[in-house]
Scaffold this active site. Structure first.
Site, PDB file in Angstrom:
ATOM      1  N   ASP A  71       1.014  -1.439  -0.054  1.00 51.34           N
ATOM      2  CA  ASP A  71      -0.095  -0.110   0.084  1.00 51.34           C
ATOM      3  C   ASP A  71       1.108   0.945  -0.478  1.00 51.34           C
ATOM      4  O   ASP A  71       1.824   1.594   1.159  1.00 51.34           O
ATOM      5  CB  ASP A  71      -1.196  -0.117   1.158  1.00 51.34           C
ATOM      6  CG  ASP A  71      -1.859   1.141   1.126  1.00 51.34           C
ATOM      7  OD1 ASP A  71      -1.200   2.550   0.602  1.00 51.34           O
ATOM      8  OD2 ASP A  71      -2.987   1.360   2.313  1.00 51.34           O
ATOM      9  N   TYR A 126      -7.981  15.183  -7.055  1.00 49.55           N
ATOM     10  CA  TYR A 126      -7.263  14.375  -8.073  1.00 49.55           C
ATOM     11  C   TYR A 126      -6.353  15.620  -8.697  1.00 49.55           C
ATOM     12  O   TYR A 126      -4.867  14.961  -8.631  1.00 49.55           O
ATOM     13  CB  TYR A 126      -7.939  13.672  -9.314  1.00 49.55           C
ATOM     14  CG  TYR A 126      -7.243  13.119 -10.219  1.00 49.55           C
ATOM     15  CD1 TYR A 126      -6.872  12.044  -9.824  1.00 49.55           C
ATOM     16  CD2 TYR A 126      -6.292  13.638 -11.882  1.00 49.55           C
ATOM     17  CE1 TYR A 126      -5.595  10.725 -10.495  1.00 49.55           C
ATOM     18  CE2 TYR A 126      -6.223  12.537 -12.343  1.00 49.55           C
ATOM     19  CZ  TYR A 126      -5.483  11.225 -11.964  1.00 49.55           C
ATOM     20  OH  TYR A 126      -4.730  11.055 -12.602  1.00 49.55           O
TER      21      TYR A 126
HETATM   22  N1  LIG Z   1      -5.611   6.259 -17.138  1.00 46.83           N
HETATM   23  C1  LIG Z   1      -6.396   7.163 -17.515  1.00 46.83           C
HETATM   24  O1  LIG Z   1      -6.537   7.779 -18.272  1.00 46.83           O
HETATM   25  C2  LIG Z   1      -4.907   7.523 -16.853  1.00 46.83           C
HETATM   26  C3  LIG Z   1      -4.314   9.263 -16.756  1.00 46.83           C
HETATM   27  C4  LIG Z   1      -3.303   9.651 -16.547  1.00 46.83           C
HETATM   28  C5  LIG Z   1      -2.327   9.636 -15.520  1.00 46.83           C
HETATM   29  N2  LIG Z   1      -3.257   7.934 -14.546  1.00 46.83           N
HETATM   30  C6  LIG Z   1      -3.186   8.265 -13.421  1.00 46.83           C
HETATM   31  O2  LIG Z   1      -1.746   6.438 -13.577  1.00 46.83           O
HETATM   32  C7  LIG Z   1      -1.430   5.570 -12.813  1.00 46.83           C
HETATM   33  C8  LIG Z   1      -2.324   4.475 -13.364  1.00 46.83           C
HETATM   34  O3  LIG Z   1      -3.989   4.451 -13.529  1.00 46.83           O
HETATM   35  P1  LIG Z   1      -4.539   3.510 -14.422  1.00 46.83           P
HETATM   36  O4  LIG Z   1      -5.433   3.797 -15.713  1.00 46.83           O
HETATM   37  O5  LIG Z   1      -3.731   2.228 -14.749  1.00 46.83           O
HETATM   38  O6  LIG Z   1      -5.903   2.683 -13.087  1.00 46.83           O
HETATM   39  P2  LIG Z   1      -6.461   1.246 -12.630  1.00 46.83           P
HETATM   40  O7  LIG Z   1      -7.288   1.391 -12.249  1.00 46.83           O
HETATM   41  O8  LIG Z   1      -5.831   0.693 -13.456  1.00 46.83           O
HETATM   42  O9  LIG Z   1      -4.612   0.958 -11.882  1.00 46.83           O
HETATM   43  C9  LIG Z   1      -4.622   1.504 -11.083  1.00 46.83           C
HETATM   44  C10 LIG Z   1      -3.853   0.486  -9.393  1.00 46.83           C
HETATM   45  O10 LIG Z   1      -3.702   1.030  -8.538  1.00 46.83           O
HETATM   46  C11 LIG Z   1      -3.687   0.306  -7.261  1.00 46.83           C
HETATM   47  N3  LIG Z   1      -4.204   0.845  -6.389  1.00 46.83           N
HETATM   48  C12 LIG Z   1      -4.973   1.880  -6.136  1.00 46.83           C
HETATM   49  N4  LIG Z   1      -4.613   2.043  -4.522  1.00 46.83           N
HETATM   50  C13 LIG Z   1      -3.278   1.679  -3.903  1.00 46.83           C
HETATM   51  C14 LIG Z   1      -2.668   2.156  -3.198  1.00 46.83           C
HETATM   52  N5  LIG Z   1      -2.948   2.633  -1.878  1.00 46.83           N
HETATM   53  N6  LIG Z   1      -1.442   0.949  -3.210  1.00 46.83           N
HETATM   54  C15 LIG Z   1      -0.949   0.372  -3.892  1.00 46.83           C
HETATM   55  N7  LIG Z   1      -2.209   0.269  -5.020  1.00 46.83           N
HETATM   56  C16 LIG Z   1      -2.821   0.967  -5.013  1.00 46.83           C
HETATM   57  C17 LIG Z   1      -5.361  -0.026  -7.687  1.00 46.83           C
HETATM   58  O11 LIG Z   1      -5.312  -1.939  -6.898  1.00 46.83           O
HETATM   59  C18 LIG Z   1      -4.717  -0.403  -9.767  1.00 46.83           C
HETATM   60  O12 LIG Z   1      -4.166  -2.003 -10.043  1.00 46.83           O
HETATM   61  C19 LIG Z   1      -2.592   6.194 -11.857  1.00 46.83           C
HETATM   62  O13 LIG Z   1      -1.707   7.230 -11.104  1.00 46.83           O
HETATM   63  C20 LIG Z   1      -3.722   7.492 -12.493  1.00 46.83           C
HETATM   64  O14 LIG Z   1      -3.798   8.818 -11.790  1.00 46.83           O
HETATM   65  C21 LIG Z   1      -3.826   7.546 -15.765  1.00 46.83           C
END
Ligand SMILES: NC(=O)c1ccc[n+]([C@@H]2O[C@H](COP(=O)([O-])OP(=O)(O)OC[C@H]3O[C@@H](n4cnc5c(N)ncnc54)[C@H](O)[C@@H]3O)[C@@H](O)[C@H]2O)c1
Length: 260
Positions: free
Chosen positions: A59, A151
């Protein structure tokens, strides 16, 4: 094999962008410690991969978890050379709807998590005499939309930590580079969940696609390949950098009446 034998610790590895990074890094010869809080999905990811890939619960908002993960990596794989912080949460709430709980949840994962992560891997990287930290930020840290107050603020905190750690490591001569990658909308479970909550998901996706000059949302592999570049020795003179992988969205001028 651009990461041959390099030890990489990746957060948020059970899904989306983090999972894509784990898969690409494994292909490129890295020895990977994939971490997440979703243990079942995280274990499934590493079981599907050949090579030296392992899973551990972490975490990102808990210092003890970071210490355990770095100690495990050092004992079983060697000092950590690459750390990618991709764990994330995001849910919409404008200023009149957001509450303290949502604020703290976002700040814990993106702000506190980034600080603890950078702090926890430094000793390992110092032992090795080199390192690369990549924090997955967002276009929302640069140009926050009104719907994502917590966010946007939390990603801006992540950026500030990224730059201050880059400067600190530079001043100390540690040879540790610290950069951030800023995706725009990317097809992951996080975004799919948001699209699926709309009355017409296809129409909402079209709205997102239309915001990008390239006319579509990104695929996970397109974000992972930018992270691979920053992780590799090819980016040896890059630190404190914000890499936009955004389909051109941040190059667009503000619409009339908004901003400068
Ligand atoms: N998908 C998008 O459009 C997008 C755009 C810009 C930025 N991001 C960033 O990219 C990163 C990944 O996003 P994603 O779209 O792959 O999301 P996702 O939900 O597919 O994956 C996120 C992962 O983080 C894990 N997680 C959540 N809280 C946690 C914690 N406290 N400790 C450890 N793990 C934890 C979840 O279990 C999940 O497996 C994030 O930081 C998100 O803000 C995503």
């Amino acid at each position: 094999m651009r990461l041959h034998n390099k030890v990489a610790l990746i957060t948020g590895a059970a899904s989306g962008i983090g999972e894509g990074i784990v898969r690409l890094f494994a292909e490129q010869g890295a020895r990977v410690l994939a971490t997440d809080i979703n243990d079942e999905a995280g274990r499934r990811v590493v079981q599907s991969l050949p090579g030296d890939c392992h899973y551990l619960h972490l975490d990102v908002a808990r210092l003890a978890d970071w210490r355990d993960a770095v100690a495990w990596a050092e004992q079983h794989l060697g000092p950590v050379e690459i750390m990618v912080h991709s764990a994330g949460i995001s849910f919409p709430a404008h200023i009149e709807a957001v509450d303290e709980a949502a604020w703290h949840q976002h700040m814990n994962v993106h702000g506190l998590g980034t600080m603890l992560g950078c702090q926890s891997v430094l000793d390992s990287m110092k032992k090795l005499g080199k390192g690369s930290i990549i924090n997955i930020s967002s276009v929302e840290s640069i140009r926050p939309g009104p719907l994502f107050v917590a966010y946007g603020a939390a990603k801006a905190a992540m950026d500030a930590v990224t730059k201050t750690v880059a400067l600190h490591c530079g001043e100390k001569g540690y040879n540790i580079r610290v950069n951030s990658v800023h995706p725009a909308a990317t097809r992951t479970p996080l975004v799919q969940q948001y699209l699926d909550s709309a009355a017409d998901p296809a129409a909402l996706e079209q709205i997102y696609a239309g915001m990008q000059p390239l006319g579509r949302i990104a695929e996970v592999s397109e974000i992972a390949s930018a992270v691979l570049f920053l992780a590799s020795d090819e980016a040896s003179f890059m630190t404190g950098h914000q890499m936009y992988v955004d389909g051109g969205v941040l190059a667009k001028p503000y619409p009339a009446g908004e901003g400068a």
